[in-house]
Design a protein around this motif. Structure first.
Motif, PDB file in Angstrom:
ATOM      1  N   MET A   1      -1.209   3.798 -11.478  1.00  0.00           N
ATOM      2  CA  MET A   1      -2.404   2.991 -11.372  1.00  0.00           C
ATOM      3  C   MET A   1      -3.612   3.907 -11.222  1.00  0.00           C
ATOM      4  O   MET A   1      -3.512   4.965 -10.634  1.00  0.00           O
ATOM      5  CB  MET A   1      -2.335   2.077 -10.149  1.00  0.00           C
ATOM      6  N   ARG A   2      -4.710   3.424 -11.708  1.00  0.00           N
ATOM      7  CA  ARG A   2      -5.959   4.195 -11.600  1.00  0.00           C
ATOM      8  C   ARG A   2      -6.864   3.494 -10.584  1.00  0.00           C
ATOM      9  O   ARG A   2      -7.141   2.302 -10.707  1.00  0.00           O
ATOM     10  CB  ARG A   2      -6.632   4.259 -12.962  1.00  0.00           C
ATOM     11  N   ILE A   3      -7.292   4.259  -9.580  1.00  0.00           N
ATOM     12  CA  ILE A   3      -8.199   3.744  -8.555  1.00  0.00           C
ATOM     13  C   ILE A   3      -9.344   4.736  -8.369  1.00  0.00           C
ATOM     14  O   ILE A   3      -9.339   5.813  -8.968  1.00  0.00           O
ATOM     15  CB  ILE A   3      -7.470   3.517  -7.205  1.00  0.00           C
ATOM     16  N   GLU A   4     -10.269   4.361  -7.521  1.00  0.00           N
ATOM     17  CA  GLU A   4     -11.367   5.257  -7.176  1.00  0.00           C
ATOM     18  C   GLU A   4     -11.409   5.395  -5.659  1.00  0.00           C
ATOM     19  O   GLU A   4     -11.402   4.395  -4.947  1.00  0.00           O
ATOM     20  CB  GLU A   4     -12.679   4.663  -7.691  1.00  0.00           C
ATOM     21  N   VAL A   5     -11.415   6.628  -5.190  1.00  0.00           N
ATOM     22  CA  VAL A   5     -11.481   6.908  -3.753  1.00  0.00           C
ATOM     23  C   VAL A   5     -12.697   7.780  -3.496  1.00  0.00           C
ATOM     24  O   VAL A   5     -12.801   8.878  -4.041  1.00  0.00           O
ATOM     25  CB  VAL A   5     -10.203   7.621  -3.252  1.00  0.00           C
ATOM     26  N   ASN A  37     -12.869  -2.404  -2.064  1.00  0.00           N
ATOM     27  CA  ASN A  37     -13.701  -3.347  -2.810  1.00  0.00           C
ATOM     28  C   ASN A  37     -14.733  -4.020  -1.906  1.00  0.00           C
ATOM     29  O   ASN A  37     -14.903  -5.234  -1.908  1.00  0.00           O
ATOM     30  CB  ASN A  37     -12.825  -4.385  -3.530  1.00  0.00           C
ATOM     31  N   HIS A  38     -15.399  -3.213  -1.090  1.00  0.00           N
ATOM     32  CA  HIS A  38     -16.496  -3.621  -0.203  1.00  0.00           C
ATOM     33  C   HIS A  38     -16.048  -4.470   0.988  1.00  0.00           C
ATOM     34  O   HIS A  38     -16.857  -5.139   1.612  1.00  0.00           O
ATOM     35  CB  HIS A  38     -17.589  -4.359  -0.984  1.00  0.00           C
ATOM     36  N   GLU A  39     -14.758  -4.444   1.315  1.00  0.00           N
ATOM     37  CA  GLU A  39     -14.259  -5.159   2.492  1.00  0.00           C
ATOM     38  C   GLU A  39     -13.459  -4.186   3.352  1.00  0.00           C
ATOM     39  O   GLU A  39     -12.589  -3.469   2.843  1.00  0.00           O
ATOM     40  CB  GLU A  39     -13.361  -6.328   2.088  1.00  0.00           C
ATOM     41  N   ILE A  40     -13.731  -4.193   4.652  1.00  0.00           N
ATOM     42  CA  ILE A  40     -13.011  -3.329   5.585  1.00  0.00           C
ATOM     43  C   ILE A  40     -11.552  -3.784   5.664  1.00  0.00           C
ATOM     44  O   ILE A  40     -11.273  -4.977   5.758  1.00  0.00           O
ATOM     45  CB  ILE A  40     -13.646  -3.384   6.994  1.00  0.00           C
ATOM     46  N   VAL A  41     -10.646  -2.826   5.614  1.00  0.00           N
ATOM     47  CA  VAL A  41      -9.223  -3.116   5.814  1.00  0.00           C
ATOM     48  C   VAL A  41      -8.902  -2.776   7.268  1.00  0.00           C
ATOM     49  O   VAL A  41      -8.992  -1.608   7.661  1.00  0.00           O
ATOM     50  CB  VAL A  41      -8.333  -2.271   4.870  1.00  0.00           C
ATOM     51  N   PRO A  42      -8.569  -3.783   8.084  1.00  0.00           N
ATOM     52  CA  PRO A  42      -8.258  -3.495   9.488  1.00  0.00           C
ATOM     53  C   PRO A  42      -7.094  -2.522   9.611  1.00  0.00           C
ATOM     54  O   PRO A  42      -6.143  -2.565   8.815  1.00  0.00           O
ATOM     55  CB  PRO A  42      -7.861  -4.865  10.050  1.00  0.00           C
ATOM     56  N   ARG A  43      -7.164  -1.661  10.590  1.00  0.00           N
ATOM     57  CA  ARG A  43      -6.115  -0.645  10.795  1.00  0.00           C
ATOM     58  C   ARG A  43      -4.730  -1.286  10.884  1.00  0.00           C
ATOM     59  O   ARG A  43      -3.757  -0.760  10.345  1.00  0.00           O
ATOM     60  CB  ARG A  43      -6.426   0.157  12.058  1.00  0.00           C
ATOM     61  N   ALA A  44      -4.643  -2.434  11.524  1.00  0.00           N
ATOM     62  CA  ALA A  44      -3.354  -3.119  11.673  1.00  0.00           C
ATOM     63  C   ALA A  44      -2.791  -3.577  10.330  1.00  0.00           C
ATOM     64  O   ALA A  44      -1.591  -3.838  10.221  1.00  0.00           O
ATOM     65  CB  ALA A  44      -3.505  -4.319  12.607  1.00  0.00           C
ATOM     66  N   ALA A  45      -3.625  -3.644   9.305  1.00  0.00           N
ATOM     67  CA  ALA A  45      -3.187  -4.111   7.986  1.00  0.00           C
ATOM     68  C   ALA A  45      -2.972  -2.967   6.995  1.00  0.00           C
ATOM     69  O   ALA A  45      -2.619  -3.217   5.837  1.00  0.00           O
ATOM     70  CB  ALA A  45      -4.206  -5.105   7.429  1.00  0.00           C
ATOM     71  N   HIS A  46      -3.162  -1.726   7.396  1.00  0.00           N
ATOM     72  CA  HIS A  46      -3.017  -0.597   6.475  1.00  0.00           C
ATOM     73  C   HIS A  46      -1.629  -0.553   5.834  1.00  0.00           C
ATOM     74  O   HIS A  46      -1.502  -0.263   4.644  1.00  0.00           O
ATOM     75  CB  HIS A  46      -3.295   0.734   7.181  1.00  0.00           C
ATOM     76  N   ALA A  47      -0.578  -0.822   6.603  1.00  0.00           N
ATOM     77  CA  ALA A  47       0.790  -0.720   6.077  1.00  0.00           C
ATOM     78  C   ALA A  47       1.135  -1.876   5.133  1.00  0.00           C
ATOM     79  O   ALA A  47       1.994  -1.729   4.265  1.00  0.00           O
ATOM     80  CB  ALA A  47       1.794  -0.664   7.222  1.00  0.00           C
ATOM     81  N   THR A  48       0.462  -3.005   5.278  1.00  0.00           N
ATOM     82  CA  THR A  48       0.827  -4.192   4.483  1.00  0.00           C
ATOM     83  C   THR A  48      -0.165  -4.506   3.371  1.00  0.00           C
ATOM     84  O   THR A  48       0.103  -5.376   2.545  1.00  0.00           O
ATOM     85  CB  THR A  48       0.952  -5.423   5.393  1.00  0.00           C
ATOM     86  N   THR A  49      -1.288  -3.811   3.327  1.00  0.00           N
ATOM     87  CA  THR A  49      -2.285  -4.049   2.283  1.00  0.00           C
ATOM     88  C   THR A  49      -2.014  -3.134   1.104  1.00  0.00           C
ATOM     89  O   THR A  49      -2.048  -1.910   1.239  1.00  0.00           O
ATOM     90  CB  THR A  49      -3.711  -3.803   2.826  1.00  0.00           C
ATOM     91  N   LEU A  50      -1.724  -3.738  -0.051  1.00  0.00           N
ATOM     92  CA  LEU A  50      -1.440  -2.953  -1.244  1.00  0.00           C
ATOM     93  C   LEU A  50      -2.720  -2.628  -1.994  1.00  0.00           C
ATOM     94  O   LEU A  50      -3.658  -3.421  -2.024  1.00  0.00           O
ATOM     95  CB  LEU A  50      -0.485  -3.707  -2.168  1.00  0.00           C
ATOM     96  N   HIS A  52      -4.479  -1.993  -5.578  1.00  0.00           N
ATOM     97  CA  HIS A  52      -4.258  -2.495  -6.929  1.00  0.00           C
ATOM     98  C   HIS A  52      -5.030  -1.658  -7.946  1.00  0.00           C
ATOM     99  O   HIS A  52      -6.039  -1.032  -7.612  1.00  0.00           O
ATOM    100  CB  HIS A  52      -4.690  -3.955  -7.028  1.00  0.00           C
ATOM    101  N   ASP A  53      -4.561  -1.693  -9.176  1.00  0.00           N
ATOM    102  CA  ASP A  53      -5.212  -0.982 -10.264  1.00  0.00           C
ATOM    103  C   ASP A  53      -6.687  -1.383 -10.323  1.00  0.00           C
ATOM    104  O   ASP A  53      -7.012  -2.570 -10.269  1.00  0.00           O
ATOM    105  CB  ASP A  53      -4.523  -1.312 -11.583  1.00  0.00           C
ATOM    106  N   GLY A  54      -7.560  -0.399 -10.379  1.00  0.00           N
ATOM    107  CA  GLY A  54      -8.995  -0.649 -10.473  1.00  0.00           C
ATOM    108  C   GLY A  54      -9.711  -0.788  -9.134  1.00  0.00           C
ATOM    109  O   GLY A  54     -10.937  -0.917  -9.105  1.00  0.00           O
ATOM    110  N   ASP A  55      -8.967  -0.769  -8.028  1.00  0.00           N
ATOM    111  CA  ASP A  55      -9.606  -0.875  -6.713  1.00  0.00           C
ATOM    112  C   ASP A  55     -10.533   0.310  -6.470  1.00  0.00           C
ATOM    113  O   ASP A  55     -10.283   1.429  -6.937  1.00  0.00           O
ATOM    114  CB  ASP A  55      -8.560  -0.908  -5.593  1.00  0.00           C
ATOM    115  N   LYS A  56     -11.594   0.036  -5.705  1.00  0.00           N
ATOM    116  CA  LYS A  56     -12.512   1.085  -5.277  1.00  0.00           C
ATOM    117  C   LYS A  56     -12.436   1.159  -3.762  1.00  0.00           C
ATOM    118  O   LYS A  56     -12.674   0.169  -3.075  1.00  0.00           O
ATOM    119  CB  LYS A  56     -13.934   0.773  -5.737  1.00  0.00           C
ATOM    120  N   LEU A  57     -12.082   2.345  -3.268  1.00  0.00           N
ATOM    121  CA  LEU A  57     -11.917   2.533  -1.836  1.00  0.00           C
ATOM    122  C   LEU A  57     -12.856   3.597  -1.313  1.00  0.00           C
ATOM    123  O   LEU A  57     -13.149   4.570  -1.996  1.00  0.00           O
ATOM    124  CB  LEU A  57     -10.476   2.941  -1.516  1.00  0.00           C
TER     125      LEU A  57
END
Length: 66
Positions: A1-5, A37-50, A52-57
């Motif tokens: 997958m291609r993403i942007e970090v 994608n302009h939304e904070i990922v809570p630390r508790a969700a890091h392991a369960t949040t996948l 996706h192709d095209g995501d910007k982090l």
């Protein structure tokens, strides 16, 4: 997958979680903030949040010092 970090294109394996991405980036368990994608990922969700192709982090790793 291609993403942007942090504005840089990267290739990662499918089904990579935010936590898996942090491990690939070499960011340990220290204080880190992740925005996907302009939304904070809570630390508790890091392991369960996948990622996706095209995501910007944005990943911010806090470093102490003095």
């Amino acid at each position: 997958m291609r993403i942007e970090v942090n504005g840089e294109a990267r290739e990662i394996a499918p089904d990579t979680s935010v936590l898996g991405l942090l491990q690939v980036l070499g960011v340990g368990d220290g204080p880190v903030a992740v925005e996907r994608n302009h939304e904070i990922v809570p630390r508790a969700a890091h392991a369960t949040t996948l990622v996706h192709d095209g995501d910007k982090l944005e990943v911010v790793h806090f470093v102490g010092g003095g």
